[in-house]
Motif scaffolding. Sequence first.
Motif, short mmCIF file in Angstrom:
data_model
loop_
_atom_site.label_atom_id
_atom_site.label_comp_id
_atom_site.label_asym_id
_atom_site.label_seq_id
_atom_site.Cartn_x
_atom_site.Cartn_y
_atom_site.Cartn_z
N LYS A 84 1.00 -1.25 0.09
CA LYS A 84 0.09 0.21 -0.14
C LYS A 84 1.01 0.73 0.13
O LYS A 84 1.74 1.13 0.71
CB LYS A 84 -1.11 -0.12 1.37
N PRO A 85 0.73 2.34 -0.80
CA PRO A 85 1.27 3.70 -0.75
C PRO A 85 1.52 4.11 0.46
O PRO A 85 0.66 3.30 1.71
CB PRO A 85 0.23 5.12 -1.30
N LEU A 86 2.66 4.77 0.83
CA LEU A 86 3.01 4.94 2.06
C LEU A 86 4.08 3.85 3.34
O LEU A 86 4.00 4.66 4.16
CB LEU A 86 1.94 5.85 3.09
N THR A 87 3.59 3.01 2.97
CA THR A 87 4.13 1.82 3.80
C THR A 87 5.52 1.85 3.34
O THR A 87 6.31 1.98 2.89
CB THR A 87 3.56 0.28 3.09
N GLU A 89 9.15 1.87 2.90
CA GLU A 89 10.32 1.59 1.63
C GLU A 89 10.70 0.07 1.60
O GLU A 89 11.62 0.04 3.00
CB GLU A 89 11.23 2.08 1.53
N ASP A 90 10.55 -0.54 0.98
CA ASP A 90 11.40 -1.78 0.90
C ASP A 90 13.05 -1.59 -0.18
O ASP A 90 13.56 -0.76 -0.70
CB ASP A 90 11.41 -3.13 0.19
N ILE A 91 13.64 -2.56 0.78
CA ILE A 91 15.24 -2.45 0.56
C ILE A 91 15.18 -2.52 -0.47
O ILE A 91 14.97 -3.42 -1.35
CB ILE A 91 15.87 -3.52 1.92
N TYR A 92 16.24 -1.26 -1.28
CA TYR A 92 16.77 -1.86 -2.66
C TYR A 92 15.45 -2.04 -3.59
O TYR A 92 16.16 -1.96 -4.97
CB TYR A 92 17.19 -3.64 -2.96
N THR A 93 14.34 -1.32 -3.67
CA THR A 93 13.00 -0.70 -4.39
C THR A 93 14.27 -0.42 -5.39
O THR A 93 14.48 1.31 -4.71
CB THR A 93 12.74 -0.24 -3.80
N HIS A 94 14.52 -0.22 -6.39
CA HIS A 94 14.29 -0.03 -7.58
C HIS A 94 13.56 0.79 -8.63
O HIS A 94 13.51 1.69 -9.98
CB HIS A 94 16.09 -0.25 -8.64
N ILE A 95 11.75 0.14 -9.23
CA ILE A 95 11.52 0.13 -9.97
C ILE A 95 9.84 0.37 -9.42
O ILE A 95 10.13 -1.07 -8.43
CB ILE A 95 11.06 -0.89 -10.92
N LYS A 96 8.68 1.32 -9.66
CA LYS A 96 7.19 1.34 -9.01
C LYS A 96 6.75 1.53 -9.58
O LYS A 96 6.53 2.67 -10.79
CB LYS A 96 7.51 2.31 -7.56
N ILE A 97 5.34 1.10 -10.01
CA ILE A 97 3.95 0.85 -10.77
C ILE A 97 3.45 0.58 -10.06
O ILE A 97 2.56 0.02 -8.65
CB ILE A 97 4.19 -0.79 -11.75
N SER A 105 -8.64 1.23 -5.04
CA SER A 105 -7.79 1.68 -3.64
C SER A 105 -6.51 1.75 -5.46
O SER A 105 -6.18 1.05 -5.79
CB SER A 105 -7.44 0.71 -2.75
N PRO A 106 -5.44 2.45 -4.25
CA PRO A 106 -4.11 2.68 -4.45
C PRO A 106 -3.39 1.23 -4.33
O PRO A 106 -3.50 0.87 -3.00
CB PRO A 106 -3.12 4.02 -4.80
N LEU A 107 -1.95 0.95 -4.98
CA LEU A 107 -1.24 -0.38 -4.63
C LEU A 107 -0.02 -0.05 -5.31
O LEU A 107 0.05 0.49 -6.87
CB LEU A 107 -1.99 -1.38 -5.22
N GLU A 108 1.37 -0.19 -4.81
CA GLU A 108 2.09 0.08 -5.10
C GLU A 108 3.08 -1.27 -5.67
O GLU A 108 3.55 -2.42 -5.19
CB GLU A 108 3.46 0.68 -4.46
N PHE A 109 3.56 -1.90 -6.54
CA PHE A 109 3.88 -3.02 -7.06
C PHE A 109 5.74 -2.22 -7.31
O PHE A 109 6.06 -1.03 -7.73
CB PHE A 109 3.91 -3.45 -8.76
N ARG A 110 6.46 -2.69 -6.71
CA ARG A 110 7.75 -2.59 -6.03
C ARG A 110 8.42 -3.48 -6.81
O ARG A 110 8.37 -5.41 -6.12
CB ARG A 110 8.07 -2.86 -4.74
N PHE A 111 9.68 -3.26 -7.31
CA PHE A 111 10.43 -4.51 -8.04
C PHE A 111 12.32 -3.98 -7.44
O PHE A 111 13.01 -3.05 -7.21
CB PHE A 111 10.99 -4.11 -9.63
N CYS A 112 12.26 -4.77 -6.57
CA CYS A 112 13.11 -4.07 -5.20
C CYS A 112 14.55 -5.36 -6.37
O CYS A 112 14.35 -6.81 -6.15
CB CYS A 112 13.73 -4.72 -4.16
N ASP A 113 16.05 -5.08 -6.03
CA ASP A 113 17.12 -5.99 -6.76
C ASP A 113 18.46 -5.36 -6.34
O ASP A 113 18.66 -4.92 -6.49
CB ASP A 113 16.79 -5.81 -7.64
#
Length: 276
Positions: A84-87, A89-97, A105-113
């Motif tokens: 969820k937005p404002l959650t 931050e996950d470590i090594y997040t480099h892309i957010k869709i 409702s909004p949702l973040e797709f986080r690509f962490c690498d």
Amino acid sequence: MPELPEVETIRKDLEGAIVGAIITDIWTDTPKMLSPSFKSVKAESVGKKIVAVKRRAKVLMIDLEGGKCLLIHLKLSGRILLRKPLTKEDIYTHIKIILKLKDGSPLEFRFCDLRKFGYVKLANDEELKKVREGLGPEPLDDLTLEYFQKTLAKSGKPVKTLLMDQEKFSGIGNIYANEAFFAAKVLPMRPAKSLSAEESEKLFNGVSKVIKEGLDNRGTTAKDDFYLDAFGRAGNNESNLKVYQKNGTDCLVCKGKIQRVNLGGRGTFFCPNCQH
């Protein structure tokens, strides 16, 4: 590296959560992870609805309305996390869709690498066809015993190296290859063509067995692994591992010591007593 069971687990998570959602924005701090360019991926994706989430081998395929597709490969250390937005931050997040779900409702797709080897690639039908054609058949799907045995019989490569060649057999990585060889009681460094028909059939069945276990247990989060499912949960398959990362420990069958060697640049684990 996430393998077939891990990527399929993520695919199922995504399918249940984001199909029907609309992409409202894309952010990155590492443009090289998107191709052909961040600008083109964003231009072709924002405003589009996600119509399906598919997979081939270790590649996720997010189909967009209008015919384009986002190909996603997690490579060695990639994760996809739905937040969820404002959650935090996950470590090594480099892309957010950024997504708008069907309920608004909004949702973040986080690509962490960690290593930034993973990628998001925009593809059309022709490019997608090339990707599929470049991958071999995969276990529990279109991989047949006949093809498996014929492919092994023609190669002098170490059989584990051959098994992990994605052009020959797709979706099998280091974890499940090691476990399949133990299940089949075959040494992974043997030349592929040295296996008898009986041994190659046992290996074929061993691959199917360990892949199914991995799927049933939502993947393997080993001690050196970054794998989490799309909701940030570890896999449950580590307790089924018999040899992977077990070097120096007692074999569960014969009580001899599990050994480790490098084969094709990958850690290879086996029991010298049980495997021949």
